[in-house]
Design a protein around this motif. Sequence first.
Motif, PDB file in Angstrom:
ATOM      1  N   PHE A   1       0.669  -1.155   0.189  1.00  0.00           N
ATOM      2  CA  PHE A   1      -0.081   0.084   0.249  1.00  0.00           C
ATOM      3  C   PHE A   1       1.098   1.053   0.531  1.00  0.00           C
ATOM      4  O   PHE A   1       2.280   0.704   0.312  1.00  0.00           O
ATOM      5  CB  PHE A   1      -0.675   0.136   0.867  1.00  0.00           C
ATOM      6  N   GLY A   2       0.242   2.433  -0.531  1.00  0.00           N
ATOM      7  CA  GLY A   2       1.436   3.289  -0.399  1.00  0.00           C
ATOM      8  C   GLY A   2       2.087   3.677  -1.352  1.00  0.00           C
ATOM      9  O   GLY A   2       1.985   2.950  -2.091  1.00  0.00           O
ATOM     10  N   ILE A   3       3.237   3.490  -0.749  1.00  0.00           N
ATOM     11  CA  ILE A   3       4.813   4.223  -0.858  1.00  0.00           C
ATOM     12  C   ILE A   3       5.378   3.048  -1.449  1.00  0.00           C
ATOM     13  O   ILE A   3       6.085   2.164  -2.264  1.00  0.00           O
ATOM     14  CB  ILE A   3       5.387   5.279  -0.007  1.00  0.00           C
TER      15      ILE A   3
ATOM     16  N   ALA B   1      11.148   6.016   6.490  1.00  0.00           N
ATOM     17  CA  ALA B   1      10.923   6.559   7.996  1.00  0.00           C
ATOM     18  C   ALA B   1      10.374   5.055   8.678  1.00  0.00           C
ATOM     19  O   ALA B   1      11.483   5.544   9.517  1.00  0.00           O
ATOM     20  CB  ALA B   1       9.556   8.163   8.558  1.00  0.00           C
TER      21      ALA B   1
ATOM     22  N   PRO C   1       4.941   4.370   7.163  1.00  0.00           N
ATOM     23  CA  PRO C   1       4.064   5.066   7.547  1.00  0.00           C
ATOM     24  C   PRO C   1       2.817   5.529   7.594  1.00  0.00           C
ATOM     25  O   PRO C   1       2.482   6.150   6.025  1.00  0.00           O
ATOM     26  CB  PRO C   1       5.504   6.218   7.525  1.00  0.00           C
ATOM     27  N   VAL C   2       1.926   5.494   7.765  1.00  0.00           N
ATOM     28  CA  VAL C   2       0.633   5.816   8.261  1.00  0.00           C
ATOM     29  C   VAL C   2      -0.002   7.614   7.516  1.00  0.00           C
ATOM     30  O   VAL C   2       0.901   7.600   8.412  1.00  0.00           O
ATOM     31  CB  VAL C   2      -0.376   4.825   8.707  1.00  0.00           C
ATOM     32  N   SER C   3      -0.376   7.462   7.276  1.00  0.00           N
ATOM     33  CA  SER C   3      -1.023   9.446   7.184  1.00  0.00           C
ATOM     34  C   SER C   3      -2.184   9.626   6.811  1.00  0.00           C
ATOM     35  O   SER C   3      -2.822  10.854   6.327  1.00  0.00           O
ATOM     36  CB  SER C   3       0.062   9.604   6.465  1.00  0.00           C
ATOM     37  N   GLY C   4      -2.824   9.076   7.676  1.00  0.00           N
ATOM     38  CA  GLY C   4      -4.775   9.100   7.748  1.00  0.00           C
ATOM     39  C   GLY C   4      -5.073  10.441   8.072  1.00  0.00           C
ATOM     40  O   GLY C   4      -4.396  10.977   9.158  1.00  0.00           O
ATOM     41  N   GLY C   5      -6.436  10.341   8.296  1.00  0.00           N
ATOM     42  CA  GLY C   5      -7.263  12.046   8.670  1.00  0.00           C
ATOM     43  C   GLY C   5      -6.472  13.181   8.122  1.00  0.00           C
ATOM     44  O   GLY C   5      -7.050  13.367   7.246  1.00  0.00           O
TER      45      GLY C   5
ATOM     46  N   PHE D   1      -6.388   9.574  -0.782  1.00  0.00           N
ATOM     47  CA  PHE D   1      -6.439   8.458   0.406  1.00  0.00           C
ATOM     48  C   PHE D   1      -6.986   6.821  -0.602  1.00  0.00           C
ATOM     49  O   PHE D   1      -7.454   7.113  -1.003  1.00  0.00           O
ATOM     50  CB  PHE D   1      -7.211   8.629   1.391  1.00  0.00           C
ATOM     51  N   GLU D   2      -6.020   6.083   0.163  1.00  0.00           N
ATOM     52  CA  GLU D   2      -5.826   5.352   0.056  1.00  0.00           C
ATOM     53  C   GLU D   2      -5.481   4.308   1.033  1.00  0.00           C
ATOM     54  O   GLU D   2      -5.348   4.593   2.178  1.00  0.00           O
ATOM     55  CB  GLU D   2      -4.105   3.981  -0.667  1.00  0.00           C
ATOM     56  N   ALA D   3      -6.912   3.503   1.719  1.00  0.00           N
ATOM     57  CA  ALA D   3      -6.691   2.615   2.689  1.00  0.00           C
ATOM     58  C   ALA D   3      -6.273   0.877   2.244  1.00  0.00           C
ATOM     59  O   ALA D   3      -6.471   0.294   1.386  1.00  0.00           O
ATOM     60  CB  ALA D   3      -8.752   2.661   3.402  1.00  0.00           C
TER      61      ALA D   3
ATOM     62  N   ILE E   1      -4.214   3.768   6.385  1.00  0.00           N
ATOM     63  CA  ILE E   1      -4.479   4.365   5.304  1.00  0.00           C
ATOM     64  C   ILE E   1      -3.869   5.568   5.726  1.00  0.00           C
ATOM     65  O   ILE E   1      -2.751   6.039   6.078  1.00  0.00           O
ATOM     66  CB  ILE E   1      -5.645   5.637   6.038  1.00  0.00           C
ATOM     67  N   TRP E   2      -3.210   6.195   4.017  1.00  0.00           N
ATOM     68  CA  TRP E   2      -2.234   6.790   3.573  1.00  0.00           C
ATOM     69  C   TRP E   2      -2.703   7.835   2.611  1.00  0.00           C
ATOM     70  O   TRP E   2      -3.266   7.893   1.547  1.00  0.00           O
ATOM     71  CB  TRP E   2      -1.052   6.063   2.265  1.00  0.00           C
ATOM     72  N   LYS E   3      -2.357   8.879   2.471  1.00  0.00           N
ATOM     73  CA  LYS E   3      -2.756  10.315   2.079  1.00  0.00           C
ATOM     74  C   LYS E   3      -1.308  10.812   0.841  1.00  0.00           C
ATOM     75  O   LYS E   3      -0.021  10.638   1.600  1.00  0.00           O
ATOM     76  CB  LYS E   3      -2.644  11.214   2.991  1.00  0.00           C
ATOM     77  N   LYS E   4      -1.566  10.810  -0.183  1.00  0.00           N
ATOM     78  CA  LYS E   4      -1.434  11.171  -0.832  1.00  0.00           C
ATOM     79  C   LYS E   4      -0.884  13.262  -1.579  1.00  0.00           C
ATOM     80  O   LYS E   4      -1.898  13.466  -1.998  1.00  0.00           O
ATOM     81  CB  LYS E   4      -0.588  10.456  -2.236  1.00  0.00           C
TER      82      LYS E   4
ATOM     83  N   TRP F   1       3.926  10.803  -1.187  1.00  0.00           N
ATOM     84  CA  TRP F   1       3.407  10.145  -0.468  1.00  0.00           C
ATOM     85  C   TRP F   1       3.998  10.834   1.198  1.00  0.00           C
ATOM     86  O   TRP F   1       4.937  10.816   1.639  1.00  0.00           O
ATOM     87  CB  TRP F   1       3.627   8.952   0.239  1.00  0.00           C
ATOM     88  N   VAL F   2       2.528  11.154   1.848  1.00  0.00           N
ATOM     89  CA  VAL F   2       2.981  11.935   3.508  1.00  0.00           C
ATOM     90  C   VAL F   2       3.684  11.206   4.108  1.00  0.00           C
ATOM     91  O   VAL F   2       3.032  10.286   4.162  1.00  0.00           O
ATOM     92  CB  VAL F   2       1.315  12.462   3.390  1.00  0.00           C
ATOM     93  N   ALA F   3       4.236  11.604   4.892  1.00  0.00           N
ATOM     94  CA  ALA F   3       4.842  10.769   6.095  1.00  0.00           C
ATOM     95  C   ALA F   3       6.254   9.508   5.808  1.00  0.00           C
ATOM     96  O   ALA F   3       6.581   8.480   6.485  1.00  0.00           O
ATOM     97  CB  ALA F   3       3.998  11.007   7.256  1.00  0.00           C
TER      98      ALA F   3
END
Lengths: 80, 138
Positions: A8-10, A48, A76-80, B49-51, B121-124, B133-135
């Motif tokens: 997922f993500g990166i 990270a 690393p998660v980044s929801g919210g 946002f991807e989950a 959950i990931w935020k781009k 990709w944040v963080a």
Amino acid sequence: MNINVLAFGIAKDIFGASAIEVELPEAGTVTDLRSKLEEKYPRLKQLASYMIAVNDAYAADGDALQQQDEVAIIPPVSGG
Amino acid sequence: MVDIKLTEEPLDIPACVAWVMSPECGGIDVFIGTVRNATKGRAVLRLEFEAYRQMALKEMQKIAKQAMEKWPVQKVLLHHRTGTLQVGEVPVVIAVAAAHRAAAFDACRYIIDTLKQTVPIWKKEFFEDGEVWVAAHP
């Protein structure tokens, strides 16, 4: 055994796919999986941090994996 | 009572508040996260946002349950969006109802802070000259 690893993500960008297959010895652990992944995808080490989830829950490094487990890389998660 | 939702549809803030209202609760605390127009001075065009859906739902349930164990709160609502969001849109709504306000404030803060640490959950962020990709990186 072959473990199917979801990304997922990166991690998806690093693998170039939303899932990959990784070969591990029987009773291989989360640490074994990390080593194998980092060898093949060195960019993981630049994150990270990242966690491994097994069957929808965060796993500890010493946890043993089984072929039928649902395994996922959690960067690393980044929801919210 | 707990209401958890992960959806591609816009979040309905009045409906979220209405859901937590109840006669025995004298305090409602609501946190609304919105898409900001800039990060460190760089204009943000939109977010994606991807989950990891099934695990995210489990972790959201876990956080709501923990909040109800830690504080005397009656109702917890936690809704999060996925997909593409424009500046000003709402990715997250948390609403907590308690008999008294202190528990509602504390539980609401705990829920958003913990969500940001544990829910997959990931935020781009999309900028004019790139995306990130944040963080992800230190």
